[in-house]
Each structure stands twice: as structure tokens, then as C-alpha cells.
Design a protein around this motif. Structure first.
Motif, PDB file in Angstrom:
ATOM      1  N   HIS A  76       0.824  -1.206   0.000  1.00 14.40           N
ATOM      2  CA  HIS A  76       0.000   0.000   0.000  1.00 14.40           C
ATOM      3  C   HIS A  76       0.861   1.259   0.000  1.00 14.40           C
ATOM      4  O   HIS A  76       0.568   2.228  -0.718  1.00 14.40           O
ATOM      5  CB  HIS A  76      -0.904   0.013   1.229  1.00 14.40           C
ATOM      6  CG  HIS A  76      -1.934  -1.078   1.234  1.00 14.40           C
ATOM      7  ND1 HIS A  76      -2.630  -1.439   2.366  1.00 14.40           N
ATOM      8  CD2 HIS A  76      -2.390  -1.887   0.248  1.00 14.40           C
ATOM      9  CE1 HIS A  76      -3.461  -2.424   2.076  1.00 14.40           C
ATOM     10  NE2 HIS A  76      -3.324  -2.707   0.799  1.00 14.40           N
ATOM     11  N   PHE A 103       2.314   2.516  -3.366  1.00 15.41           N
ATOM     12  CA  PHE A 103       1.392   3.117  -4.345  1.00 15.41           C
ATOM     13  C   PHE A 103       0.431   4.124  -3.697  1.00 15.41           C
ATOM     14  O   PHE A 103      -0.528   4.548  -4.341  1.00 15.41           O
ATOM     15  CB  PHE A 103       0.593   2.010  -5.037  1.00 15.41           C
ATOM     16  CG  PHE A 103       1.444   1.062  -5.837  1.00 15.41           C
ATOM     17  CD1 PHE A 103       1.962   1.449  -7.066  1.00 15.41           C
ATOM     18  CD2 PHE A 103       1.748  -0.198  -5.359  1.00 15.41           C
ATOM     19  CE1 PHE A 103       2.750   0.584  -7.805  1.00 15.41           C
ATOM     20  CE2 PHE A 103       2.531  -1.072  -6.087  1.00 15.41           C
ATOM     21  CZ  PHE A 103       3.042  -0.687  -7.319  1.00 15.41           C
ATOM     22  N   TRP A 104       0.690   4.512  -2.475  1.00 14.31           N
ATOM     23  CA  TRP A 104      -0.218   5.393  -1.739  1.00 14.31           C
ATOM     24  C   TRP A 104      -0.358   6.737  -2.449  1.00 14.31           C
ATOM     25  O   TRP A 104       0.611   7.448  -2.679  1.00 14.31           O
ATOM     26  CB  TRP A 104       0.320   5.613  -0.325  1.00 14.31           C
ATOM     27  CG  TRP A 104      -0.661   6.206   0.632  1.00 14.31           C
ATOM     28  CD1 TRP A 104      -0.943   7.530   0.812  1.00 14.31           C
ATOM     29  CD2 TRP A 104      -1.479   5.485   1.560  1.00 14.31           C
ATOM     30  NE1 TRP A 104      -1.888   7.691   1.801  1.00 14.31           N
ATOM     31  CE2 TRP A 104      -2.237   6.444   2.276  1.00 14.31           C
ATOM     32  CE3 TRP A 104      -1.648   4.144   1.859  1.00 14.31           C
ATOM     33  CZ2 TRP A 104      -3.140   6.091   3.279  1.00 14.31           C
ATOM     34  CZ3 TRP A 104      -2.546   3.789   2.848  1.00 14.31           C
ATOM     35  CH2 TRP A 104      -3.288   4.753   3.543  1.00 14.31           C
ATOM     36  N   VAL A 127      -2.230   6.550  -7.591  1.00 15.82           N
ATOM     37  CA  VAL A 127      -3.055   5.676  -8.417  1.00 15.82           C
ATOM     38  C   VAL A 127      -3.080   6.103  -9.886  1.00 15.82           C
ATOM     39  O   VAL A 127      -3.562   5.352 -10.734  1.00 15.82           O
ATOM     40  CB  VAL A 127      -4.495   5.601  -7.863  1.00 15.82           C
ATOM     41  CG1 VAL A 127      -4.499   4.980  -6.473  1.00 15.82           C
ATOM     42  CG2 VAL A 127      -5.147   6.992  -7.830  1.00 15.82           C
ATOM     43  N   ARG A 151      -6.281   6.438  -1.652  1.00 20.65           N
ATOM     44  CA  ARG A 151      -6.386   5.190  -2.420  1.00 20.65           C
ATOM     45  C   ARG A 151      -5.000   4.663  -2.764  1.00 20.65           C
ATOM     46  O   ARG A 151      -4.034   5.422  -2.862  1.00 20.65           O
ATOM     47  CB  ARG A 151      -7.197   5.405  -3.694  1.00 20.65           C
ATOM     48  CG  ARG A 151      -8.662   5.729  -3.445  1.00 20.65           C
ATOM     49  CD  ARG A 151      -9.469   5.595  -4.722  1.00 20.65           C
ATOM     50  NE  ARG A 151      -8.942   6.434  -5.790  1.00 20.65           N
ATOM     51  CZ  ARG A 151      -9.155   6.217  -7.099  1.00 20.65           C
ATOM     52  NH1 ARG A 151      -9.862   5.155  -7.480  1.00 20.65           N
ATOM     53  NH2 ARG A 151      -8.674   7.041  -8.001  1.00 20.65           N
ATOM     54  N   THR A 152      -4.955   3.375  -2.972  1.00 17.41           N
ATOM     55  CA  THR A 152      -3.713   2.713  -3.315  1.00 17.41           C
ATOM     56  C   THR A 152      -4.054   1.436  -4.068  1.00 17.41           C
ATOM     57  O   THR A 152      -5.222   1.193  -4.400  1.00 17.41           O
ATOM     58  CB  THR A 152      -2.890   2.425  -2.048  1.00 17.41           C
ATOM     59  OG1 THR A 152      -1.640   1.834  -2.415  1.00 17.41           O
ATOM     60  CG2 THR A 152      -3.619   1.480  -1.104  1.00 17.41           C
ATOM     61  N   GLY A 194      -6.580   1.209   1.260  1.00 15.64           N
ATOM     62  CA  GLY A 194      -5.721   0.140   1.733  1.00 15.64           C
ATOM     63  C   GLY A 194      -6.215  -0.503   3.014  1.00 15.64           C
ATOM     64  O   GLY A 194      -6.018  -1.705   3.236  1.00 15.64           O
ATOM     65  N   VAL A 232       3.356   2.913   5.971  1.00 13.45           N
ATOM     66  CA  VAL A 232       2.827   3.673   4.828  1.00 13.45           C
ATOM     67  C   VAL A 232       3.298   5.120   4.865  1.00 13.45           C
ATOM     68  O   VAL A 232       3.516   5.732   3.813  1.00 13.45           O
ATOM     69  CB  VAL A 232       1.281   3.587   4.736  1.00 13.45           C
ATOM     70  CG1 VAL A 232       0.830   2.150   4.520  1.00 13.45           C
ATOM     71  CG2 VAL A 232       0.596   4.194   5.954  1.00 13.45           C
ATOM     72  N   ALA A 278       2.854   8.135   2.433  1.00 12.42           N
ATOM     73  CA  ALA A 278       1.567   8.689   2.856  1.00 12.42           C
ATOM     74  C   ALA A 278       1.792  10.052   3.515  1.00 12.42           C
ATOM     75  O   ALA A 278       2.666  10.191   4.370  1.00 12.42           O
ATOM     76  CB  ALA A 278       0.868   7.743   3.816  1.00 12.42           C
TER      77      ALA A 278
END
Length: 416
Positions: A162, A165-166, A169, A235-236, A282, A314, A319
Motif C-alpha cells: 500500500h 502506491f499510496w 493511483v 487510495r492505493t 488500503g 505507509v 503517505a
């Protein structure tokens, strides 16, 4: 000029998997330098092992002068059940998994089986995957519950996926990934859950307390609003079905409660079954895993520490403006979606397999315990009665009540 290997035809059933087919598939996948395969013995891993696909272990024998390498592979085909196949096609499940193994796996920090060969027909959604066999690793028994140490390791590993790719997207690596809670999906899940909740209450009524029964019945008309709320957050890339039977561990990995630690070695942990992967919150993966795969006593003991570790990872990986309070709140809120998943599974899947029945019941009981422990009723959406989004809820509630009355009438009728 070097000849390009000819791709084998998409197999319709396990009988089509023979030595010639495997040889051609491995050659098309880039492994043509391996010894010739003389014989294939196909072992069906069981219809209950994957609801939306057939899993086969193919034992390979060489031509006599040399051993086959690999000695076995896993072949995944579409489900034999037509209803399951239609559902998987509607949800793009086979495309999701094919895309993950073909394009995304190489970017992910989490290990998955090596893709030896894959094919997917966009027109029909027929597919085949030939995957590395992880048979030397262990899969936890989901009904028994994932031990605390392995559970915390699994949370750390999904946090690394997660975190990578936090909030990213829109990156090229994730191009083509589908939103797991897209508006169309939300509406479908609401209608399905409203229709299936009476079935679940009839099948598993003893699992519900008065409070959780009321929560299940109240949740139905608000599912689209719930998913809209969680989809509005960070989103992730999510796995979507992060549970015990999709996790592989080296036998010695994850003993004890396992305090914070470095990532396991690349061969110590792996994740399979990416049919439900996509873009989404996530913390759904975390809530689904802890809420349905860890016995309540262990979950209560480790979940605070596990969520803190998740948050740390994260945030270290990218994040931003995401506090520990945000993380804990998101975990609790996503547990409502976990309850929806349990209601759908318990109401829709064929319970003729004793193992599947036990698995679904254990997941439901744990999810219900988690909803009470975490007081998730706080997150039930409350909107304006005449809002546009509420129109579907009103229609769906009518369908739900009609179905529920019919189910009760049938249950009360004497047998012929």
C-alpha cells in the motif's frame, strides 16, 4: 531469425492439459530451454479451494534423460460453474488477475508466484495462468485462525504494498487498474446484499446477536453511501481478498507475536489470488484480514500494535497528512465493508462443501465480533431521505423486504 513460439490454445478443461500443452506454454512464456516434458499428472486442488477459478497442480516428468524443471506448476482456469463464471466476468476478476501477473507484479514489493505463462481472451474472458508452485511453503488454516506473529507480519507486508502506491493511483504502473468500489460496483453490492441478507440470517442466524442482526439489516440500504465514503479517502493498490488461504509462509517464519521487524527474506512470504485487486482504500485489506482471519482474542490483543506498524510503514513510504487517528478510524470504518463481504459470501456461495461452510461461518462470526468490538455502527451513513443516492436504497429495500417475506413464508410452509 529466431522462431517465435506458438501460443497453445486456451484450454476449456483440465483434460486439455497434457505434456504437449505444458511444453508449448512454457516455451511461449520464455522457458523453452528446459528439458522436454514426457508426462503430466494433473491433480485437482478441489472446487472449494477457489470459488472463481479451478486450481490444478501439474506434476511434470522429464523425457527420462533428465528430470523436469520445474517438477510441478500450478495451472489456473475459469470456474466450471456458469454462475460463478458470469459473476467473475461481470466483476472483471480474471482480467484483474491476468493484468496483475503480467504488468504489476514486477513493481510490487510483495512476492507472488512467478508467472510462467498466461493468456486472456478479452471477448470471452476465458484465461489460463501457469504459475510457480509454492508447495514448499505453508498456508495457514483459515478456520483455525492465523497465529498472532504471522498476522502481524502479513499486516506489515500489505502495508509495504500500500505504501509504495499510496496516493499514486495515476502512475503509469497502475494504468488500467480498476476501482474496486466504482459506482457500478457499489450499486451491485447493495442490491446483492439486500437480497442475500435474509438468506444469511436463515442459514447462520445463530451467529448474530440482536445488535449485529440489527446492524446487518440496517446496513443494506446504505451500502452505496458507505462505499462512496471510504472511496473518498486515500487510495492505493489493494489485494481485495487478503486472507489466510492466499498467504504463503516459510515454515519457520512468523513464530511468536513477532514485534516490529525488517521485511522477511524474499522467499519467506508470498501472496496469491489477485482476482479482486484494484484501486481502493488500503485499510480495507487490513480490516478484512484482521477481522475475518484472526481469532477475536488474538485480534484484540494485537490490532492496536498492528495498526500502528501499518501507519508507520505507509507514512515512511509516502503517505502524507495521514495521522494515526485517521488510520485507526479508517480501519474501523472499513470493517463495515468486511461485514458486507461476509454477507455476500455466506448468502451466495454453495455450502455443499463442508470445508467452505466452516470457512464462511468462521469468517462471519469473527467479522460480527469485530463490528461490536470496534463499534462500527458509528459509521453507518446518514443522508437526506430524498437525496438522489437514496433512490436506489429505497427501491432495493423494497426488494429486500419482499424477498424476506417470501423466505419466511417458505420456511413456515409444511413440506409436501
Amino acid at each position: 531469425m529466431r522462431d517465435v513460439p506458438i501460443r497453445p490454445p486456451l484450454p476449456d478443461d483440465p483434460a486439455a492439459i497434457d505434456a504437449d500443452w505444458i511444453q508449448r506454454a512454457l516455451a511461449a512464456g520464455g522457458t523453452s530451454d528446459r528439458p522436454a516434458i514426457r508426462e503430466v499428472r494433473v491433480e485437482d486442488l478441489g472446487a472449494a479451494s477457489n470459488a472463481f477459478g479451478r486450481l490444478l497442480r501439474c506434476h511434470l516428468a522429464g523425457d527420462g534423460s533428465s528430470a523436469a524443471h520445474p517438477a510441478s506448476v500450478i495451472v489456473k482456469l475459469p470456474p466450471a460453474d456458469r454462475g460463478a463464471f458470469r459473476f467473475a466476468r461481470w466483476m472483471w476478476m480474471h482480467e484483474r488477475e491476468y493484468v496483475y501477473y503480467r504488468r504489476l507484479a514486477r513493481h510490487a514489493p510483495i512476492r507472488s508466484p512467478a508467472l510462467l505463462y498466461g493468456d486472456f481472451d478479452e471477448a470471452t474472458h476465458r484465461f489460463v495462468l501457469v504459475l510457480e508452485d509454492l508447495r514448499d511453503m505453508e498456508v495457514p488454516v483459515q478456520v483455525a485462525g492465523v497465529p498472532a506473529g504471522r498476522a502481524r507480519l502479513a499486516v506489515r507486508e500489505i502495508a509495504r504494498l500500500h505504501g509504495q502506491f499510496w496516493g499514486a493511483v495515476d502512475s503509469p504502473a497502475l494504468s488500467g487498474c480498476r476501482d474496486i468500489f466504482a459506482p457500478k460496483t457499489r450499486r451491485f453490492l447493495q442490491i446483492a446484499c439486500l437480497l442475500l441478507t435474509p438468506v444469511v440470517l436463515e442459514r447462520f442466524g445463530g451467529c448474530f446477536s440482536p445488535e449485529t442482526r440489527r446492524l446487518a439489516e440496517t446496513l443494506g440500504p446504505r451500502i452505496t453511501a458507505h462505499y462512496a465514503a471510504v472511496a473518498a479517502g486515500p487510495r492505493t493498490l489493494v489485494h481485495g481478498d487478503y486472507r489466510a488461504e492466499n498467504l504463503f509462509f516459510r515454515p519457520e517464519v512468523g513464530a511468536g507475536d513477532s514485534a516490529r521487524g525488517a521485511p522477511p527474506a524474499r522467499g519467506d512470504f508470498a501472496v496469491v489470488d489477485w482476482q479482486a485487486c484494484g484501486l481502493g482504500p488500503g485499510l480495507y485489506d487490513v480490516a478484512y484480514f484482521l477481522g475475518t482471519n484472526v481469532v477475536p482474542g488474538d485480534r484484540r490483543r494485537i490490532e492496536r500494535d498492528a495498526i500502528e506498524e501499518y501507519h508507520d510503514i505507509v507514512c515512511r513510504l509516502g503517505a502524507r497528512d495521514f495521522t494515526l487517528d485517521d488510520c485507526w478510524r479508517g480501519y474501523r470504518q472499513n470493517m463495515l465493508g468486511v461485514l458486507v463481504a461476509c454477507l455476500l459470501g455466506c448468502g451466495a456461495l454453495d455450502l455443499g462443501f463442508q470445508r467452505l461452510h466452516a470457512l464462511l461461518q468462521s469468517a462471519l462470526e469473527r467479522a460480527l465480533a469485530a463490528t461490536e468490538d470496534l463499534d462500527v455502527a458509528e459509521f453507518l451513513p446518514r443522508g437526506r431521505f430524498l437525496s438522489a443516492g437514496n433512490a436506489l436504497s429505497i427501491l432495493s429495500r423494497g426488494a429486500h423486504e419482499a424477498y424476506y417475506r417470501l423466505a419466511r413464508r417458505r420456511a413456515a410452509s409444511p413440506p409436501p
